[in-house]
Design a protein around this motif. Structure first.
Motif, short mmCIF file in Angstrom:
data_model
loop_
_atom_site.label_atom_id
_atom_site.label_comp_id
_atom_site.label_asym_id
_atom_site.label_seq_id
_atom_site.Cartn_x
_atom_site.Cartn_y
_atom_site.Cartn_z
N VAL A 42 51.48 -20.02 -22.15
CA VAL A 42 51.73 -19.58 -20.78
C VAL A 42 51.41 -20.74 -19.85
O VAL A 42 50.50 -21.52 -20.10
N PRO A 43 52.18 -20.86 -18.79
CA PRO A 43 51.92 -21.95 -17.85
C PRO A 43 50.60 -21.76 -17.12
O PRO A 43 50.14 -20.64 -16.89
N ALA A 44 50.00 -22.87 -16.74
CA ALA A 44 48.75 -22.84 -16.01
C ALA A 44 49.00 -22.37 -14.58
O ALA A 44 50.07 -22.59 -14.02
N ALA A 45 48.00 -21.73 -14.00
CA ALA A 45 48.14 -21.19 -12.65
C ALA A 45 46.97 -21.63 -11.79
O ALA A 45 45.84 -21.73 -12.26
N ASN A 46 47.26 -21.91 -10.53
CA ASN A 46 46.24 -22.15 -9.51
C ASN A 46 46.31 -21.01 -8.52
O ASN A 46 47.40 -20.64 -8.07
N ILE A 47 45.17 -20.47 -8.17
CA ILE A 47 45.11 -19.39 -7.18
C ILE A 47 44.17 -19.85 -6.08
O ILE A 47 43.04 -20.26 -6.34
N SER A 48 44.67 -19.77 -4.84
CA SER A 48 43.85 -20.20 -3.71
C SER A 48 44.04 -19.23 -2.56
O SER A 48 44.92 -18.37 -2.59
N GLU A 49 43.22 -19.42 -1.55
CA GLU A 49 43.25 -18.53 -0.39
C GLU A 49 43.14 -19.37 0.87
O GLU A 49 42.34 -20.30 0.94
N SER A 50 43.96 -19.05 1.84
CA SER A 50 43.86 -19.67 3.15
C SER A 50 43.52 -18.57 4.16
O SER A 50 43.30 -17.42 3.79
N LYS A 51 43.53 -18.92 5.42
CA LYS A 51 43.15 -17.96 6.46
C LYS A 51 44.06 -16.74 6.46
O LYS A 51 43.60 -15.61 6.60
N ASP A 52 45.37 -16.96 6.29
CA ASP A 52 46.33 -15.87 6.42
C ASP A 52 47.03 -15.46 5.13
O ASP A 52 47.76 -14.48 5.12
N HIS A 53 46.85 -16.22 4.05
CA HIS A 53 47.61 -15.97 2.82
C HIS A 53 46.75 -16.18 1.57
O HIS A 53 45.76 -16.90 1.59
N TYR A 54 47.23 -15.57 0.48
CA TYR A 54 46.80 -15.93 -0.86
C TYR A 54 47.94 -16.74 -1.46
O TYR A 54 49.11 -16.49 -1.18
N HIS A 55 47.60 -17.72 -2.30
CA HIS A 55 48.61 -18.60 -2.86
C HIS A 55 48.46 -18.62 -4.39
O HIS A 55 47.35 -18.79 -4.90
N VAL A 56 49.57 -18.47 -5.08
CA VAL A 56 49.61 -18.58 -6.54
C VAL A 56 50.61 -19.69 -6.86
O VAL A 56 51.75 -19.64 -6.40
N GLU A 57 50.17 -20.68 -7.63
CA GLU A 57 51.05 -21.77 -8.06
C GLU A 57 51.08 -21.76 -9.58
O GLU A 57 50.04 -21.77 -10.23
N LEU A 58 52.27 -21.74 -10.13
CA LEU A 58 52.46 -21.67 -11.57
C LEU A 58 53.22 -22.91 -12.01
O LEU A 58 54.34 -23.14 -11.56
N ALA A 59 52.62 -23.72 -12.87
CA ALA A 59 53.25 -24.95 -13.35
C ALA A 59 54.18 -24.61 -14.51
O ALA A 59 53.74 -24.26 -15.60
N ALA A 60 55.49 -24.69 -14.25
CA ALA A 60 56.49 -24.36 -15.26
C ALA A 60 57.66 -25.32 -15.15
O ALA A 60 58.74 -24.95 -14.71
N PRO A 61 57.46 -26.58 -15.54
CA PRO A 61 58.56 -27.55 -15.43
C PRO A 61 59.67 -27.27 -16.43
O PRO A 61 59.46 -26.65 -17.47
N GLY A 62 60.86 -27.70 -16.07
CA GLY A 62 62.00 -27.57 -16.96
C GLY A 62 62.74 -26.25 -16.84
O GLY A 62 63.69 -26.01 -17.57
N LEU A 63 62.30 -25.40 -15.95
CA LEU A 63 62.97 -24.13 -15.75
C LEU A 63 63.79 -24.16 -14.47
O LEU A 63 63.67 -25.09 -13.68
N LYS A 64 64.61 -23.16 -14.29
CA LYS A 64 65.36 -23.00 -13.05
C LYS A 64 64.84 -21.76 -12.35
O LYS A 64 64.25 -20.87 -12.99
N LYS A 65 65.08 -21.68 -11.05
CA LYS A 65 64.57 -20.52 -10.32
C LYS A 65 65.21 -19.23 -10.81
O LYS A 65 64.60 -18.16 -10.73
#
Length: 148
Positions: A42-65
């Motif tokens: 499974v791809p690695a994920a970063n989860i962070s939080e800012s003042k107004d949002h939660y952010h999830v980043e998933l590293a999945a190179p080589g794929l298309k949207k």
């Protein structure tokens, strides 16, 4: 009763009853092929939080949207990819092949303060970025307090 001497200074391979057997197990379980495959399922994920949002980043190179499917069931955000691998005749014989995500599913539980209606996602440069807005009552409010 049998007493067995234990010397912690000896190498673990020599401390076993059958040193050759330990070498075989070490080569199987410590092989980077197996450990790398377990980490790359499974791809690695970063989860962070800012003042107004939660952010999830998933590293999945080589794929298309188009490969991604995002779904929301109650407070569970599911990210899945289903790819069909096409076996093309090539002149190369791979000895080790690491980057291939055939399918995976990652699920994240959203906090109560998340606004499910405003979730946005974009995929660029091999990273799927998901922005989850916070509800108004959950946003951090700051104000100056007058000292009397």
């Amino acid at each position: 009763m049998t007493l067995v001497k234990f010397n912690p200074n000896l190498n673990n391979k020599k401390a076993g009853l059958m040193p050759g057997l330990n070498d075989v197990f070490d080569s199987i379980f410590n092989d980077t092929f197996f450990s790398d495959r377990m980490m790359s399922r499974v791809p690695a994920a970063n989860i962070s939080e800012s003042k107004d949002h939660y952010h999830v980043e998933l590293a999945a190179p080589g794929l298309k949207k188009e490969d991604f499917k995002l779904s929301l069931e109650r407070d569970l955000l599911n990210i899945s990819v289903e790819q069909t691998s096409q076996n093309e005749a090539t002149e190369r014989n791979f000895k080790k092949r690491e980057f291939s995500y055939n399918s995976f599913v990652r699920s994240f539980t959203l906090p109560d303060s998340a606004d499910e209606n405003g979730i946005e996602a974009k995929y660029e440069n091999g990273v799927l970025c998901i922005n989850i807005p916070k509800r108004e009552e959950a946003k951090v409010q700051s104000r100056q307090i007058e000292i009397k």
